[in-house]
Scaffold this motif. Structure first.
Motif, PDB file in Angstrom:
ATOM      1  N   ILE A  90      10.579   6.457   0.498  1.00 40.33           N
ATOM      2  CA  ILE A  90      11.524   7.607  -0.728  1.00 40.33           C
ATOM      3  C   ILE A  90      12.301   8.528  -0.533  1.00 40.33           C
ATOM      4  CG2 ILE A  90       9.182   7.410  -2.240  1.00 40.33           C
ATOM      5  CD1 ILE A  90       9.218  10.304  -1.523  1.00 40.33           C
ATOM      6  N   VAL A  91      12.966   8.601   0.689  1.00 44.09           N
ATOM      7  CA  VAL A  91      14.189   8.528   1.530  1.00 44.09           C
ATOM      8  C   VAL A  91      14.779   7.851   1.957  1.00 44.09           C
ATOM      9  CG1 VAL A  91      14.944   9.752   3.248  1.00 44.09           C
ATOM     10  CG2 VAL A  91      13.642  11.186   3.010  1.00 44.09           C
TER      11      VAL A  91
ATOM     12  N   MET B  70       0.284  -1.285   0.392  1.00 41.31           N
ATOM     13  CA  MET B  70       0.298  -0.031   0.221  1.00 41.31           C
ATOM     14  C   MET B  70       0.692   1.031   0.016  1.00 41.31           C
ATOM     15  SD  MET B  70      -2.101   1.992   1.325  1.00 41.31           S
ATOM     16  CE  MET B  70      -0.999   1.968   3.248  1.00 41.31           C
ATOM     17  N   LEU B  71       2.180   1.103   0.422  1.00 41.29           N
ATOM     18  CA  LEU B  71       2.640   2.323   0.859  1.00 41.29           C
ATOM     19  C   LEU B  71       3.884   3.050  -0.535  1.00 41.29           C
ATOM     20  CD1 LEU B  71       4.812   1.943   4.670  1.00 41.29           C
ATOM     21  CD2 LEU B  71       3.705   3.729   3.207  1.00 41.29           C
ATOM     22  N   PHE B  72       3.818   1.288  -1.077  1.00 38.05           N
ATOM     23  CA  PHE B  72       4.079   1.513  -2.537  1.00 38.05           C
ATOM     24  C   PHE B  72       3.878   2.583  -3.412  1.00 38.05           C
ATOM     25  CE2 PHE B  72       4.278  -0.119  -7.041  1.00 38.05           C
ATOM     26  CZ  PHE B  72       5.645   0.141  -7.266  1.00 38.05           C
ATOM     27  N   LEU B  73       2.816   2.297  -3.569  1.00 35.27           N
ATOM     28  CA  LEU B  73       1.499   2.963  -4.173  1.00 35.27           C
ATOM     29  C   LEU B  73       1.365   4.301  -4.286  1.00 35.27           C
ATOM     30  CD1 LEU B  73      -1.462   1.165  -3.907  1.00 35.27           C
ATOM     31  CD2 LEU B  73      -0.496   0.771  -6.122  1.00 35.27           C
ATOM     32  N   MET B  74       1.524   4.907  -3.142  1.00 31.90           N
ATOM     33  CA  MET B  74       1.442   6.296  -2.963  1.00 31.90           C
ATOM     34  C   MET B  74       2.906   6.402  -2.933  1.00 31.90           C
ATOM     35  SD  MET B  74      -0.813   7.585  -1.015  1.00 31.90           S
ATOM     36  CE  MET B  74       0.366   9.292  -0.129  1.00 31.90           C
TER      37      MET B  74
ATOM     38  N   GLY C 116      13.563   2.058  -5.636  1.00 33.63           N
ATOM     39  CA  GLY C 116      13.874   2.895  -4.331  1.00 33.63           C
ATOM     40  C   GLY C 116      12.772   2.554  -3.870  1.00 33.63           C
ATOM     41  N   ALA C 117      11.348   2.588  -4.584  1.00 29.06           N
ATOM     42  CA  ALA C 117      10.241   2.793  -3.269  1.00 29.06           C
ATOM     43  C   ALA C 117      10.048   1.782  -3.085  1.00 29.06           C
ATOM     44  CB  ALA C 117       9.456   3.892  -4.638  1.00 29.06           C
ATOM     45  N   LEU C 118       9.759   0.953  -4.342  1.00 20.03           N
ATOM     46  CA  LEU C 118       9.724  -0.804  -4.120  1.00 20.03           C
ATOM     47  C   LEU C 118       9.774  -1.688  -2.411  1.00 20.03           C
ATOM     48  CD1 LEU C 118       7.262  -3.077  -4.766  1.00 20.03           C
ATOM     49  CD2 LEU C 118       9.370  -3.552  -6.366  1.00 20.03           C
ATOM     50  N   VAL C 119      11.441  -1.183  -2.863  1.00 19.13           N
ATOM     51  CA  VAL C 119      12.244  -1.787  -1.702  1.00 19.13           C
ATOM     52  C   VAL C 119      12.056  -0.848   0.051  1.00 19.13           C
ATOM     53  CG1 VAL C 119      14.443  -1.925  -1.306  1.00 19.13           C
ATOM     54  CG2 VAL C 119      14.149  -2.189  -3.183  1.00 19.13           C
ATOM     55  N   GLY C 120      12.137   0.394  -0.459  1.00 14.05           N
ATOM     56  CA  GLY C 120      11.358   0.751   0.765  1.00 14.05           C
ATOM     57  C   GLY C 120      10.565   0.820   1.350  1.00 14.05           C
ATOM     58  N   ALA C 121       9.104   0.672   0.415  1.00 17.36           N
ATOM     59  CA  ALA C 121       8.048   0.247   1.365  1.00 17.36           C
ATOM     60  C   ALA C 121       7.908  -0.702   1.612  1.00 17.36           C
ATOM     61  CB  ALA C 121       6.755   0.653  -0.293  1.00 17.36           C
ATOM     62  N   LEU C 122       8.409  -2.385   1.032  1.00 17.68           N
ATOM     63  CA  LEU C 122       8.703  -3.358   1.794  1.00 17.68           C
ATOM     64  C   LEU C 122       9.539  -3.032   2.880  1.00 17.68           C
ATOM     65  CD1 LEU C 122       8.845  -5.352  -1.551  1.00 17.68           C
ATOM     66  CD2 LEU C 122       7.153  -5.361   0.108  1.00 17.68           C
TER      67      LEU C 122
END
Lengths: 325, 306
Positions: free
Chosen positions: B232-233, B19-23, B242-248
């Protein structure tokens, strides 16, 4: 000090903020005095942020953390006096503002150094988001830590004391806050015109040149960030005493946003920008809040207008562009 | 028993991460292409949730609501881009922060004006109601599993869009050199609006999906927005990978931290202290992880080209 248009406006603002509550108190309107106190305290918090943001160009979106730490310093020290339970090392807490301020300033200085040391390794958007994230971290800590009220916050049952002043009298407390504000604005001016301030502003304008003359921008910025944190923390201690209450909402990201808004409404980097901004903000809040519950909707529209069309803020509109100092 | 609980928490963490990845995908795309920091992204998440709740209540169908959330969020995004955001591209980050902060105030108070302060409720569609047995878990809610599936599909779809299509080529070109792609005759203004609408639609989709798990209310976007910033940071601003890895990382750290920290601390501290310390520490954990990542990689795990 030569009488430029900006200096005259500053003087008028300073006098206005002093005279209106004096007159209101004479006319038996303590609420106006409380509004003026709110203006003075918010202006102080924003003046602190203005050191980082206005002079250093460091867009901290997490200054509420220092505001809140200052507030909790007041709340926690006072609560121990009231409950009679000693804190660590047998220290009994304090209800003396002078001592509370020292604690608040030291705590915020240390927090500023810690947060700044990591955040200042980055710049631009990263810096904005990291300062925001650190503030959120402390916010969630305050919410989940039950010892000092957690989510419900902490009441200060009797306003803390200051020698020679009855702080329960609205006008006396206002004058105390006003005095602190003027001293801190003086400090801001001293800082801005010092060698340190020049280096700080130069680092904002051109980092590479500053580095090339042998000054480390990192050290200068970290120092400025810590000083900025301390001043905002002092304001937080006063704000807690003003409301006789401190809660995690003082640490929230909304608060951080509001502090930036105050500076922008007034004029970035201007000596009295935060005062002008806080006046506008509190007057909006009071005037629009009287008409509609949804005053923040209109605040949003006004803010959008200022950002898009009036970039110098109120002082910019009245006094023209800032002169390069 | 404990193993099955742990597996369930693992899946919950995965669902939060997705869900965080979608954002975060929308945020990072908008930053990567336009160089814009958009605080109002959480408001578009809220728009999606409200659109889904209102349309689903009117039509009785969650699926029409879900489609409405995509359309409404994309439309709201495009309108905001056209009216306000467009003027901010060549401003500094401070102006962008303030203008989008103002947008949050307008969206939140506007929504409160229209819908009131009481939350709306959105039911899980009958098709996805109930729970299914999984290896090691007795029963796991089907809807949460579906969210994980949707997230995986979106991630794959975004990968195809960006690496295989003409639009994706232009987005990548916009990321590496804005002036050049404009000079080559691509209508950069339309491209910006499209990217912004795409990011908004993803945020709206996330809002609608989560709306059925929680209540739909004003201000629901703000905590998620800040988590997405952390994502994203950590991942590196501008990088979808990065967003995908960070979100997970954030989703799993947060969920497992809340699950594991109190009992782990219980091994060294008395039970009552361990509970409060563990809960507090768990609430701060993702920020601590972020600070650690930044201490070693100041530009995130997958730094995009500046």
């Amino acid at each position: 000090m030569d009488m430029t248009r900006e200096n005259i406006i500053n003087l008028v603002l300073a006098l206005l903020l002093l005279v209106v509550p004096l007159a209101a108190s004479q006319m038996g309107q303590p609420f106006t005095v409380t509004l003026a106190t709110r203006i003075a305290v918010l202006a102080l918090a924003a003046t602190g942020l203005n050191i980082a943001l206005g002079l250093g160009g460091l867009v901290s979106f997490g200054h509420a953390v220092f505001f809140g730490i200052g507030g909790y310093a007041a709340g926690i020290l006072a609560s121990h006096v009231f409950s009679g339970e000693p804190m660590a090392f047998g220290f009994e807490g304090s209800n003396q503002m002078a001592l509370i301020w020292i604690f608040a300033v030291i705590a915020c200085g240390l927090a500023g150094l810690a947060i700044g040391a990591i955040s200042l390794r980055t710049s631009g958007v990263y810096f904005i988001m990291i300062t925001l994230a650190f503030a959120q971290m402390v916010y969630y800590f305050a919410i989940s830590w039950p010892a000092y009220g957690g989510e419900d916050g902490l009441s200060i049952l009797v306003r803390n004391q200051f020698p020679g002043i009855n702080t329960m009298v609205p006008l006396s407390f206002f004058l105390l806050c006003y005095g602190v504000l003027i001293v801190c604005i003086g400090l801001f001016a001293l800082l801005r015109n010092s060698r340190f301030g020049t280096a700080l502003q130069a680092a904002r304008q051109n980092e590479v040149r500053v580095a090339s003359v042998g000054i480390s921008p990192y050290g200068i910025r970290l120092t400025a960030f810590a000083i900025s944190a301390m001043m905002t923390g002092l304001a937080g201690a006063l704000y807690a005493d003003l409301n006789k209450f401190v809660s995690p909402s003082m640490l929230s990201w909304h608060m951080s946003g509001e502090l930036i808004v105050l500076i922008i409404l007034g004029g970035t980097g201007r000596l009295f920008g935060p005062v002008a901004g806080a006046m506008l903000y509190v007057i909006f809040e009071f005037a629009l809040g009287g008409i509609t519950e949804r005053w923040q909707f209109f605040l949003g529209l006004i803010l959008l207008g200022v950002v898009l069309f009036a970039r110098g803020g109120l002082i910019g509109l009245l006094a023209g562009k800032a002169r390069h100092g | 028993m404990i193993l099955s609980l742990a597996l369930e928490q693992l899946l919950n963490g995965l669902q939060l991460g997705v869900m965080l990845f979608l954002m975060a995908a929308g945020l990072t795309l908008i930053f990567g292409v336009m160089g814009l920091i958009n605080l109002a992204h959480g408001s578009l998440y809220m728009v999606g949730a409200f659109a889904c709740a209102v349309v689903a209540a009117a039509t009785g169908s969650f699926w029409i609501g879900l489609a409405a959330s995509l359309v409404c969020a994309a439309a709201a995004g495009a309108i905001v881009e056209f009216l306000v955001i467009r003027k901010l591209y060549d401003r500094d980050h401070l102006d962008q922060v303030l203008a989008t902060f103002a947008l949050i105030l307008i969206f939140s108070e506007g929504a409160r004006w229209v819908f009131g302060s009481f939350p709306l409720y959105l039911d899980i569609p009958p098709l996805l109601a109930g729970a299914v047995p999984l290896p090691g878990i007795e029963a796991y809610p089907l809807y949460r599993l579906a969210i994980i599936g949707v997230g995986a599909l979106v991630a794959f779809g975004l990968y195809l869009l960006i690496s295989k299509t003409r639009l994706g080529m232009r987005i990548r070109a916009g990321e590496s050199d804005r002036e050049m792609i404009a000079a080559l005759g691509v209508d950069i203004r339309t491209l910006y609006t499209v990217v912004f609408a795409l990011g908004s639609a993803l945020a709206g989709l996330a809002g609608a999906l989560v709306g059925a798990l929680q209540s739909v209310q004003v201000g629901m976007g703000e905590p998620v927005l800040i988590l997405a910033f952390v994502v994203i940071v950590i991942g590196g601003i501008g990088s979808i990978k990065g967003a995908l890895v960070g979100a997970l990382i954030v989703g799993l750290t947060d969920t497992l931290g809340r699950f594991l920290l109190p009992p782990l601390l219980g091994l060294v501290l008395p039970a009552s202290t361990a509970g409060t310390v563990g809960a507090s520490l768990a609430a701060m954990l993702i920020y601590i992880v972020m600070a650690l990542v930044l201490a070693f990689r100041p530009r995130g795990l997958f730094p995009a080209k500046a």
